[in-house]
Design an enzyme around this catalytic site. Sequence first.
Site, PDB file in Angstrom:
ATOM      1  N   ASP A  25       0.934  -0.968   0.042  1.00 41.60           N
ATOM      2  CA  ASP A  25       0.080   0.062   0.139  1.00 41.60           C
ATOM      3  C   ASP A  25       0.721   1.105  -0.141  1.00 41.60           C
ATOM      4  OD1 ASP A  25      -1.490  -1.476   0.191  1.00 41.60           O
ATOM      5  OD2 ASP A  25      -2.367  -1.736   1.893  1.00 41.60           O
ATOM      6  N   GLU A  73      -4.580  -0.793  -1.484  1.00 41.91           N
ATOM      7  CA  GLU A  73      -5.558  -0.566  -0.526  1.00 41.91           C
ATOM      8  C   GLU A  73      -6.868   0.017  -1.772  1.00 41.91           C
ATOM      9  OE1 GLU A  73      -6.011   0.283   3.570  1.00 41.91           O
ATOM     10  OE2 GLU A  73      -7.879  -0.130   3.182  1.00 41.91           O
ATOM     11  N   LYS A 130      -6.749  -4.833  -3.587  1.00 42.39           N
ATOM     12  CA  LYS A 130      -7.480  -5.313  -1.536  1.00 42.39           C
ATOM     13  C   LYS A 130      -8.247  -4.608  -1.398  1.00 42.39           C
ATOM     14  CE  LYS A 130      -3.741  -4.178   1.404  1.00 42.39           C
ATOM     15  NZ  LYS A 130      -4.009  -3.515   2.111  1.00 42.39           N
ATOM     16  N   LYS A 133      -7.598  -5.102   4.893  1.00 41.47           N
ATOM     17  CA  LYS A 133      -6.640  -4.919   5.125  1.00 41.47           C
ATOM     18  C   LYS A 133      -5.143  -5.304   4.934  1.00 41.47           C
ATOM     19  CE  LYS A 133      -8.352  -0.701   7.340  1.00 41.47           C
ATOM     20  NZ  LYS A 133      -8.626   0.397   6.095  1.00 41.47           N
ATOM     21  N   CYS A 163      -1.751  -2.521   8.160  1.00 46.36           N
ATOM     22  CA  CYS A 163      -2.137  -3.238   6.468  1.00 46.36           C
ATOM     23  C   CYS A 163      -0.967  -4.102   6.630  1.00 46.36           C
ATOM     24  CB  CYS A 163      -2.156  -2.615   5.508  1.00 46.36           C
ATOM     25  SG  CYS A 163      -3.792  -1.979   5.143  1.00 46.36           S
TER      26      CYS A 163
HETATM   27  N1  TIU Z   1      -2.627   0.279   4.217  1.00 45.25           N
HETATM   28  C1  TIU Z   1      -3.238   0.736   5.657  1.00 45.25           C
HETATM   29  O1  TIU Z   1      -2.629   0.376   6.187  1.00 45.25           O
HETATM   30  N2  TIU Z   1      -4.785   0.839   5.453  1.00 45.25           N
HETATM   31  C2  TIU Z   1      -5.004   1.870   6.534  1.00 45.25           C
HETATM   32  O2  TIU Z   1      -5.805   2.312   6.601  1.00 45.25           O
HETATM   33  N3  TIU Z   1      -3.538   2.226   7.657  1.00 45.25           N
HETATM   34  C3  TIU Z   1      -4.333   3.222   9.248  1.00 45.25           C
HETATM   35  O3  TIU Z   1      -3.231   2.737   9.172  1.00 45.25           O
HETATM   36  N4  TIU Z   1      -5.682   3.115   8.852  1.00 45.25           N
END
Ligand code: TIU
Length: 229
Positions: A25, A73, A130, A133, A163
Amino acid sequence: MELGIDAQPGPFSFETTRAALVMIDMQRDFLLPSGFGEALGNDVSQLSGCIAPARRLLDWARSVRMSIVHTKEAHAPDLSDCPPAKLQRGAPGKRIGDPGPMGRILIDGEPGSDFLPELAPLAGERVLRKPGKGAFYATDLDDWLQKRSITSLILAGVTTEVCVQTTMREANDRGYNCLLIEEATASYFPHFKRATLEMVRAQGGIVGWTARLGQLIGEGDASSLKANT
Ligand code: TIU
């Protein structure tokens, strides 16, 4: 090529042809202002320090011809893959699907959902969208890895305790040996990153291993790699 590195809590060995780098991500939505991360109230500058190490890790994985997966994500434009509970996250007007300076927040195909240019996938590298998470939830990642006889994963990306850790736990339960690279991952909350590194490698590596980038790729060249064959 069989490699063995000094990791924590102990040595981590893997065959490069049976390993994949999973870069998680590294998208504008999490790392740049006015994306999803900032909409959730986070200071996105906390993540900038992991960009250069992540790029060095990516370059190394390419140099040893390891399989590479870039996860993102992001949700379908019609939000059909976004659970109602997730839609409630964030301040009103800055929720998933709402318009923002980088397009609709966390929607696939919008500028905000794209990867940072320095971490853009190359041809032949897998891009895995995806909705959750964890990278195994509602994706074909397990099948994709099994078809390639991959048994070890090198993990990096953001955010460490969300994630990245979720994916590492999912992978561990599916039988993959997982190594998390410390400088190539970051959290909006530095103490959460530290705690995550400690919790995954506690109890003899209950979730997996951690290592400094230099322990994997050497301090500038690959000469410190200890090839086991
Ligand atoms: N990629 C990921 O970690 N998505 C999140 O929403 N992370 C947060 O720390 N919010």
